[in-house]
Write an enzyme that holds these catalytic residues in place. Structure first.
Site, PDB file in Angstrom:
ATOM      1  N   THR A  93       1.058  -1.434  -0.032  1.00 44.71           N
ATOM      2  CA  THR A  93       0.104  -0.204  -0.156  1.00 44.71           C
ATOM      3  C   THR A  93       0.483   1.006   0.525  1.00 44.71           C
ATOM      4  O   THR A  93       1.531   1.249   0.227  1.00 44.71           O
ATOM      5  CB  THR A  93      -1.028  -0.167   1.128  1.00 44.71           C
ATOM      6  N   ASP A  94       0.411   2.520  -0.611  1.00 43.57           N
ATOM      7  CA  ASP A  94       1.063   3.873  -0.669  1.00 43.57           C
ATOM      8  C   ASP A  94       0.935   4.194   1.061  1.00 43.57           C
ATOM      9  O   ASP A  94       2.230   4.889   1.072  1.00 43.57           O
ATOM     10  CB  ASP A  94       0.049   4.674  -1.371  1.00 43.57           C
ATOM     11  N   GLU A  95       0.374   3.625   2.381  1.00 44.61           N
ATOM     12  CA  GLU A  95       0.235   3.945   3.618  1.00 44.61           C
ATOM     13  C   GLU A  95       1.675   3.648   3.935  1.00 44.61           C
ATOM     14  O   GLU A  95       2.157   4.046   5.266  1.00 44.61           O
ATOM     15  CB  GLU A  95      -1.026   3.479   4.454  1.00 44.61           C
ATOM     16  N   TYR A 126      -1.074  -0.795  11.049  1.00 40.37           N
ATOM     17  CA  TYR A 126      -1.968  -0.690   9.732  1.00 40.37           C
ATOM     18  C   TYR A 126      -1.066  -1.159   8.670  1.00 40.37           C
ATOM     19  O   TYR A 126       0.270  -1.972   8.327  1.00 40.37           O
ATOM     20  CB  TYR A 126      -3.116  -0.585   9.540  1.00 40.37           C
ATOM     21  N   LYS A 138       1.547  -3.121   7.446  1.00 39.49           N
ATOM     22  CA  LYS A 138       2.275  -3.180   5.813  1.00 39.49           C
ATOM     23  C   LYS A 138       3.715  -3.360   5.390  1.00 39.49           C
ATOM     24  O   LYS A 138       3.908  -4.079   4.669  1.00 39.49           O
ATOM     25  CB  LYS A 138       1.230  -2.631   5.181  1.00 39.49           C
TER      26      LYS A 138
HETATM   27  P1  NAD Z   1     -10.421  -6.829   2.784  1.00 42.87           P
HETATM   28  O1  NAD Z   1      -9.986  -6.313   4.475  1.00 42.87           O
HETATM   29  O2  NAD Z   1     -11.613  -6.182   2.157  1.00 42.87           O
HETATM   30  O3  NAD Z   1     -10.108  -8.256   2.748  1.00 42.87           O
HETATM   31  C1  NAD Z   1      -9.542  -9.353   2.972  1.00 42.87           C
HETATM   32  C2  NAD Z   1      -9.230 -10.107   3.300  1.00 42.87           C
HETATM   33  O4  NAD Z   1      -8.170 -11.288   3.553  1.00 42.87           O
HETATM   34  C3  NAD Z   1     -10.975 -11.057   3.597  1.00 42.87           C
HETATM   35  O5  NAD Z   1     -10.979 -11.644   2.581  1.00 42.87           O
HETATM   36  C4  NAD Z   1     -10.463 -12.427   5.478  1.00 42.87           C
HETATM   37  O6  NAD Z   1     -10.635 -12.469   4.993  1.00 42.87           O
HETATM   38  C5  NAD Z   1      -8.811 -12.043   4.427  1.00 42.87           C
HETATM   39  N1  NAD Z   1      -7.976 -12.153   5.652  1.00 42.87           N
HETATM   40  C6  NAD Z   1      -7.815 -11.690   5.778  1.00 42.87           C
HETATM   41  N2  NAD Z   1      -7.094 -12.528   6.909  1.00 42.87           N
HETATM   42  C7  NAD Z   1      -6.043 -13.817   6.885  1.00 42.87           C
HETATM   43  C8  NAD Z   1      -5.437 -14.827   7.682  1.00 42.87           C
HETATM   44  N3  NAD Z   1      -4.845 -14.483   7.972  1.00 42.87           N
HETATM   45  N4  NAD Z   1      -5.047 -15.713   6.624  1.00 42.87           N
HETATM   46  C9  NAD Z   1      -5.941 -15.572   4.790  1.00 42.87           C
HETATM   47  N5  NAD Z   1      -6.723 -14.442   5.021  1.00 42.87           N
HETATM   48  C10 NAD Z   1      -7.227 -13.706   5.900  1.00 42.87           C
HETATM   49  O7  NAD Z   1      -8.642  -5.713   2.073  1.00 42.87           O
HETATM   50  P2  NAD Z   1      -8.952  -5.290   0.879  1.00 42.87           P
HETATM   51  O8  NAD Z   1      -8.915  -3.922   0.911  1.00 42.87           O
HETATM   52  O9  NAD Z   1      -9.604  -5.894  -0.411  1.00 42.87           O
HETATM   53  O10 NAD Z   1      -6.888  -5.504   0.227  1.00 42.87           O
HETATM   54  C11 NAD Z   1      -6.792  -6.311   0.191  1.00 42.87           C
HETATM   55  C12 NAD Z   1      -4.993  -6.054   0.142  1.00 42.87           C
HETATM   56  O11 NAD Z   1      -4.535  -5.304  -0.093  1.00 42.87           O
HETATM   57  C13 NAD Z   1      -4.204  -6.067   1.335  1.00 42.87           C
HETATM   58  O12 NAD Z   1      -3.108  -6.285   1.842  1.00 42.87           O
HETATM   59  C14 NAD Z   1      -4.497  -3.956   2.084  1.00 42.87           C
HETATM   60  O13 NAD Z   1      -3.274  -4.133   2.500  1.00 42.87           O
HETATM   61  C15 NAD Z   1      -4.260  -4.088   0.611  1.00 42.87           C
HETATM   62  N6  NAD Z   1      -4.495  -2.472  -0.554  1.00 42.87           N
HETATM   63  C16 NAD Z   1      -5.447  -2.231  -0.303  1.00 42.87           C
HETATM   64  C17 NAD Z   1      -5.659  -1.279  -0.229  1.00 42.87           C
HETATM   65  C18 NAD Z   1      -7.936  -0.087  -0.200  1.00 42.87           C
HETATM   66  O14 NAD Z   1      -7.674   0.567  -1.271  1.00 42.87           O
HETATM   67  N7  NAD Z   1      -8.239  -1.283  -0.604  1.00 42.87           N
HETATM   68  C19 NAD Z   1      -4.463  -0.135  -1.243  1.00 42.87           C
HETATM   69  C20 NAD Z   1      -3.506  -0.373  -1.300  1.00 42.87           C
HETATM   70  C21 NAD Z   1      -3.218  -2.022  -0.959  1.00 42.87           C
HETATM   71  O1  DAU Z   2      -4.433   4.467   1.018  1.00 41.71           O
HETATM   72  C1  DAU Z   2      -4.297   3.170   0.683  1.00 41.71           C
HETATM   73  C2  DAU Z   2      -4.747   2.195   2.358  1.00 41.71           C
HETATM   74  O2  DAU Z   2      -6.609   2.786   1.497  1.00 41.71           O
HETATM   75  C3  DAU Z   2      -5.396   0.913   2.173  1.00 41.71           C
HETATM   76  O3  DAU Z   2      -4.147   0.938   2.054  1.00 41.71           O
HETATM   77  C4  DAU Z   2      -6.093   0.821   2.558  1.00 41.71           C
HETATM   78  O4  DAU Z   2      -6.272  -0.404   3.738  1.00 41.71           O
HETATM   79  C5  DAU Z   2      -7.373   0.599   3.009  1.00 41.71           C
HETATM   80  O5  DAU Z   2      -8.300   1.104   4.026  1.00 41.71           O
HETATM   81  C6  DAU Z   2      -7.369   2.184   2.708  1.00 41.71           C
HETATM   82  O6  DAU Z   2      -6.788   3.326   3.981  1.00 41.71           O
HETATM   83  P1  DAU Z   2      -7.613   4.607   4.668  1.00 41.71           P
HETATM   84  O7  DAU Z   2      -7.666   4.910   6.153  1.00 41.71           O
HETATM   85  O8  DAU Z   2      -6.871   5.706   3.226  1.00 41.71           O
HETATM   86  O9  DAU Z   2      -9.663   4.643   3.563  1.00 41.71           O
HETATM   87  P2  DAU Z   2     -10.640   4.229   4.223  1.00 41.71           P
HETATM   88  O10 DAU Z   2     -11.928   4.470   3.662  1.00 41.71           O
HETATM   89  O11 DAU Z   2     -10.750   4.159   5.804  1.00 41.71           O
HETATM   90  O12 DAU Z   2     -10.301   6.061   4.593  1.00 41.71           O
HETATM   91  C7  DAU Z   2     -10.348   6.950   3.722  1.00 41.71           C
HETATM   92  C8  DAU Z   2     -10.057   8.950   3.947  1.00 41.71           C
HETATM   93  O13 DAU Z   2     -11.408   8.471   4.316  1.00 41.71           O
HETATM   94  C9  DAU Z   2      -9.051   8.906   5.222  1.00 41.71           C
HETATM   95  O14 DAU Z   2      -8.774  10.221   4.978  1.00 41.71           O
HETATM   96  C10 DAU Z   2     -10.284   8.911   6.727  1.00 41.71           C
HETATM   97  C11 DAU Z   2     -11.436   9.619   5.873  1.00 41.71           C
HETATM   98  N1  DAU Z   2     -12.575   8.865   5.972  1.00 41.71           N
HETATM   99  C12 DAU Z   2     -13.102   7.639   6.628  1.00 41.71           C
HETATM  100  C13 DAU Z   2     -13.664   6.836   7.143  1.00 41.71           C
HETATM  101  C14 DAU Z   2     -14.212   5.212   7.123  1.00 41.71           C
HETATM  102  C15 DAU Z   2     -13.921   9.529   6.955  1.00 41.71           C
HETATM  103  O15 DAU Z   2     -13.893  10.916   7.053  1.00 41.71           O
HETATM  104  N2  DAU Z   2     -14.547   9.068   7.346  1.00 41.71           N
HETATM  105  C16 DAU Z   2     -14.919   7.404   7.156  1.00 41.71           C
HETATM  106  O16 DAU Z   2     -16.001   7.377   8.075  1.00 41.71           O
END
Ligand code: NAD
Ligand code: DAU
Length: 337
Positions: free
Chosen positions: A126-128, A151, A155
């Site tokens: 992730t970019d985080e 988190y 990562k």
């Molecule tokens: P998500 O939370 O929707 O899904 C995570 C999945 O992993 C779920 O199906 C969960 O059951 C499974 N899981 C959790 N713990 C596990 C374990 N111990 N063993 C096996 N399975 C397990 O997450 P997402 O948003 O789909 O993110 C997927 C990946 O992409 C993550 O690695 C996250 O860090 C990365 N990522 C997410 C975003 C985003 O915006 N959502 C952006 C950049 C990177």
């Molecule tokens: O940048 C990549 C990341 O994006 C991934 O690595 C993470 O898995 C994913 O959860 C996401 O993280 P963020 O914290 O950026 O996403 P989130 O959707 O939780 O929040 C996006 C922005 O919106 C953040 O600045 C917080 C804000 N927010 C979020 C929620 C849930 C609100 O203002 N209100 C809310 O209720």
């Protein structure tokens, strides 16, 4: 090509499983997922009878769950999506589950990949991990790793373990670092689906702090095609930034959602900020574009429209994931905020 996808019942993982099976007739996918609160087999509905797809319930941090999968299949690549993924949970409920899955789970997969001589390992990061930007600039692959919340710290830890496995053991590993995804099947704890779901019920839309925190949005299918490009063409040991280059303040996103749904802005409610809330993320995606020829296919307008239409058309999916435990989670995190 036969691949192991971990976390394939989650948001991005399930989109990737679908992407692979739709794009490549000869693809075979084994999906190992622990089915935590975020894992949902409804995300994979329709694939049950596809002979190219296998689901195994398992925890990537438990050797006894995963070893057999490696013994049974000869994989061409491992793609590790499995993670505890929600920043607020890592802040409010503690980091233990994040360390267990994101750090220990990653190391275990790296060990098995090496032992079974799987030719390629892809870590979905992730970019985080880069921390927060000031008013200018974008994250490049050279930006120092400086995570700010539990988190992102786990990562980043995983990224370092992948780097170490490549460096010490010569593992053919690559890392993708993506910005904020949105699209179908995203659990409504994240900004965009949460705002859509609340707006549909005329509930308050909780915007953290001043709403001016910036995220760089990418449609999930573009993330999938980028991972595919890295899987096939990425250089061993390299990290690739992925992003839509659509970086805007949260409040703009929330207002756009309300506009699409024809709901009033009076639903917006500013609430207490997230502790240590990263101010701005923005990705420089030059490297993946120049080296691997990847380009995003969706504008934000198109992606958001498709996403909102998907949530409108999939009321039962939303109802199921918002029942029981979700209500409890929402109460705990947002009550009195
Ligand atoms: P998500 O939370 O929707 O899904 C995570 C999945 O992993 C779920 O199906 C969960 O059951 C499974 N899981 C959790 N713990 C596990 C374990 N111990 N063993 C096996 N399975 C397990 O997450 P997402 O948003 O789909 O993110 C997927 C990946 O992409 C993550 O690695 C996250 O860090 C990365 N990522 C997410 C975003 C985003 O915006 N959502 C952006 C950049 C990177
Ligand atoms: O940048 C990549 C990341 O994006 C991934 O690595 C993470 O898995 C994913 O959860 C996401 O993280 P963020 O914290 O950026 O996403 P989130 O959707 O939780 O929040 C996006 C922005 O919106 C953040 O600045 C917080 C804000 N927010 C979020 C929620 C849930 C609100 O203002 N209100 C809310 O209720």
């Amino acid at each position: 090509m036969k691949v192991l996808v971990t976390g394939g019942a989650g948001f991005i993982g399930s989109n990737f499983v679908r992407y692979m099976l739709e794009t490549y007739p000869d693809a075979e996918v084994v999906n190992v997922d622990a089915l935590t609160y975020a894992g949902n087999l409804e995300n994979l509905a329709g694939l049950e009878d596809d002979k190219r797809y296998t689901f195994v319930r398992g925890d990537i941090s438990r050797m006894e769950d995963v070893r057999g999968v490696f013994d049974q299949h000869r994989f061409d690549a491992i793609l590790n999506f499995a993670a505890e993924s929600h920043v607020d949970r890592s802040l409010h409920f503690g980091a233990e589950a994040f360390i267990q899955t994101n750090v220990l789970g990653t190391q275990l997969l790296l060990d098995l990949t090496r032992q079974h001589e799987v030719p390629r390992y892809v870590q979905i990061s992730t970019d985080e991990v880069y921390g927060s930007l000031g008013d200018d600039g974008r994250f490049t692959e050279e930006t120092p790793i400086a995570p700010n919340n539990p988190y992102s710290a786990t990562k980043a830890g995983a990224d370092f373990l992948v780097r170490a496995a490549a460096h010490s053991h010569g593992l053919d590993a690559v890392i993708t670092r993506c910005s904020n995804n949105y699209g179908p099947y995203q659990f409504p704890e994240k900004l965009i689906p949460l705002m859509i779901a609340n707006a549909l019920e005329d509930k308050p839309l909780p915007v953290y702090g001043d709403g001016m925190h910036v995220r760089d949005w990418i449609f999930v299918r573009d993330h999938c095609s980028a991972i595919d490009a890295v899987l096939r063409k990425g250089r061993t040991g390299e990290a690739y930034n992925i992003g839509g280059m659509y970086d805007v303040p949260n409040i703009e996103i929330v207002k756009l959602i309300l506009k699409h749904l024809e709901k009033p802005e009076s639903l917006i409610t500013y609430v207490k900020d997230r502790p240590g809330h990263d101010r701005r993320y923005a990705m420089d995606n030059t490297k993946i574009r120049a080296e691997l020829g990847w380009e995003p296919a969706y504008t934000f307008e198109q992606g958001l429209k498709e996403t909102i239409n998907w949530y409108l058309a999939n009321g039962p999916w939303l109802e199921h994931v918002r029942s029981g435990q979700y209500r409890q989670y929402y109460e705990t995190l947002y009550a009195g905020r």
